[in-house]
Design an enzyme around this catalytic site. Structure first.
Site, mmCIF file in Angstrom:
data_model
loop_
_atom_site.group_PDB
_atom_site.id
_atom_site.type_symbol
_atom_site.label_atom_id
_atom_site.label_comp_id
_atom_site.label_asym_id
_atom_site.label_seq_id
_atom_site.Cartn_x
_atom_site.Cartn_y
_atom_site.Cartn_z
ATOM 1 N N GLY A 1 96.063 28.575 6.187
ATOM 2 C CA GLY A 1 94.647 28.915 6.108
ATOM 3 C C GLY A 1 93.953 29.092 7.441
ATOM 4 O O GLY A 1 92.721 29.228 7.479
ATOM 5 N N HIS B 1 104.947 12.954 45.518
ATOM 6 C CA HIS B 1 103.731 12.419 46.138
ATOM 7 C C HIS B 1 104.050 11.601 47.384
ATOM 8 O O HIS B 1 105.215 11.280 47.679
ATOM 9 C CB HIS B 1 102.938 11.568 45.145
ATOM 10 C CG HIS B 1 103.652 10.349 44.659
ATOM 11 N ND1 HIS B 1 103.869 9.229 45.424
ATOM 12 C CD2 HIS B 1 104.206 10.053 43.442
ATOM 13 C CE1 HIS B 1 104.503 8.309 44.735
ATOM 14 N NE2 HIS B 1 104.726 8.792 43.510
ATOM 15 N N CYS C 1 109.228 9.182 40.073
ATOM 16 C CA CYS C 1 108.651 10.208 40.944
ATOM 17 C C CYS C 1 109.568 10.506 42.127
ATOM 18 O O CYS C 1 110.543 9.791 42.390
ATOM 19 C CB CYS C 1 107.298 9.736 41.465
ATOM 20 S SG CYS C 1 106.041 9.550 40.156
ATOM 21 N N ASN D 1 109.412 10.275 45.813
ATOM 22 C CA ASN D 1 108.634 9.615 46.867
ATOM 23 C C ASN D 1 108.932 10.240 48.223
ATOM 24 O O ASN D 1 110.093 10.421 48.595
ATOM 25 C CB ASN D 1 108.978 8.125 46.928
ATOM 26 C CG ASN D 1 108.313 7.329 45.822
ATOM 27 O OD1 ASN D 1 107.659 7.882 44.946
ATOM 28 N ND2 ASN D 1 108.483 6.011 45.862
#
Length: 403
Positions: free
Chosen positions: A231, A331, A349, A351
């Site tokens: 719909g 980062h 992460c 580093n």
């Protein structure tokens, strides 16, 4: 006497000949006339007016994906003006070369009423005006096809070679096969590519390899009025243009703890790094940068390690470039400089030392690639922005719109 008689006879014959000639001329002139030359009785029509037809006006509310068409029979269209009854805005359109049809080209809206004013001329250039009203349906649910990344965020920088083309729908799409027919990509120079649904809302497009540097990409979602399933109808059409910049690819090798950086295939830098620790290993495979910020607050509670628990942290981290939605970033990590280049100690992460992080931040952006190997972690999932490159090309090319 005879001479006078002769003259009189010739005179009478001349008069007879002249009378006959005059009669013949009169007959000939009369024979050239027709009813068309006779005056038209007062009030009689010269000919029927041109017939004007607006099919959409005869079928109740229509889907706005179909244009408004005006047709003329037994004559030509002089002008067509279509206006939105609510705001008075004019809908643009094109008149056919033979002036027998007009088709709207501007998108129509839902739940709208359009006034159609037509001037047409018949075969003897007698003009007549006619009007019609076209209304459009008003669906209960609609969904937009948003483009990712937003074009204005990368208009100055361009995108990296790893950036998939993405349409992100605001409602789940169950009618994927039909919707995919209305998704278009134009790539210059030409390169192969295919659509793949990473989930029920996100359709991604990529090729077997990264884009060529300098590639121009135009994408369209012509989904206004298209049945998305359950719909839901497409709310409007959308399109975007992108330019691919140089090929920036960083290779993060967990066995050497080195991040080696390539610009258009040429090594331009190498720096020590640290990946995820054995308890939090980084995902393996190509990662695509989806955003960058000068600093963010990283909170381990976002993945279930909250205050009071072992391993909890919450701190501001600088020079962040997101490489997955699972909390993986490249980062600056001044706290782990001593381990960078020798061991993996992060929570997933990449580093880097502050100076290296600044260099990386200055050179890498949205769509650039970080390929992680030998991390000990699982493969980046296809649904984790962006795990597209983990899917083999044969599987990707086959598509999954029917599943």
């Amino acid at each position: 006497m005879r001479a006078e008689t002769t003259r009189d006879t010739r005179g009478r014959r001349s008069l007879v000949v002249m009378s006959i000639a005059s009669a013949v001329v009169a007959i000939l002139v009369g024979g050239c006339s027709s009813s068309a030359d006779k005056p038209t009785p007062q009030g009689a029509a010269i000919t029927a007016p041109a017939k004007v037809d607006v099919p959409a006006a005869d079928h109740g509310p229509v889907n706005p994906s179909a244009p408004i068409v005006v047709n003329a029979a037994d004559g030509l269209l002089i002008s067509v003006t279509v206006t939105n009854a609510a705001d008075g805005k004019t809908v643009g359109g094109d008149l056919a070369a033979d002036r027998r049809s007009w088709t709207s080209k501007d998108p129509l809206g839902y739940g709208a009423s359009y006034h159609v004013a037509v001037k047409a001329a018949n075969s003897v250039d007698v003009t007549a005006d006619s009007t019609a009203t076209v209304t459009t349906i008003n669906p209960a649910k609609t969904a937009y096809a948003n483009v990712v990344p937003a074009p204005d965020t990368v208009s100055d920088t361009g995108i990296g070679v790893g950036q998939p083309m993405v349409f992100q729908f605001t409602q789940a799409v169950s009618n994927k096969a039909e919707v995919q027919k209305h998704l278009k990509v134009t790539v210059t120079p030409d390169q192969p590519g295919a659509w793949y649904w990473v989930d029920d809302k996100d359709a991604h497009y990529r090729g077997p390899n990264y884009w060529l540097p300098g590639t121009k990409i135009h994408i369209e979602a012509d989904v206004l009025g298209v049945d998305l399933g359950d719909g839901v109808l497409g709310a409007e059409n959308n399109s975007a243009d992108y330019t691919v910049h140089d090929a920036w690819v960083a290779k993060a090798d967990g066995s050497t703890e080195q991040l080696t950086i390539f610009d258009n295939g040429k090594q331009v830098n190498q720096m020590a790094m640290s990946l995820g620790s054995p308890g939090f290993p980084s995902h393996e495979g190509p990662h695509v940068i989806s955003g960058k910020q000068p600093s963010i607050v990283m909170d381990s509670c976002t993945y279930g390690v909250c205050a009071g628990q072992s391993g909890y942290y919450k701190e501001t981290v600088a020079l962040d470039e997101r490489i997955s939605n699972d909390g993986e970033f490249v980062h600056s990590a001044p706290w782990s400089v001593g381990q960078q280049g020798s061991s993996n100690v992060s929570h997933g992460c990449v580093n880097l030392a502050p100076d290296n992080a600044q260099w990386f931040y200055d050179h890498f952006g949205v769509g650039d690639v970080v390929e992680i190997t030998n991390s000990g972690g699982p493969t980046l999932p296809v649904w984790d922005t962006y795990g597209d490159w983990e899917v083999p090309w044969a599987q990707w090319q086959a598509g999954n719109a029917g599943s």
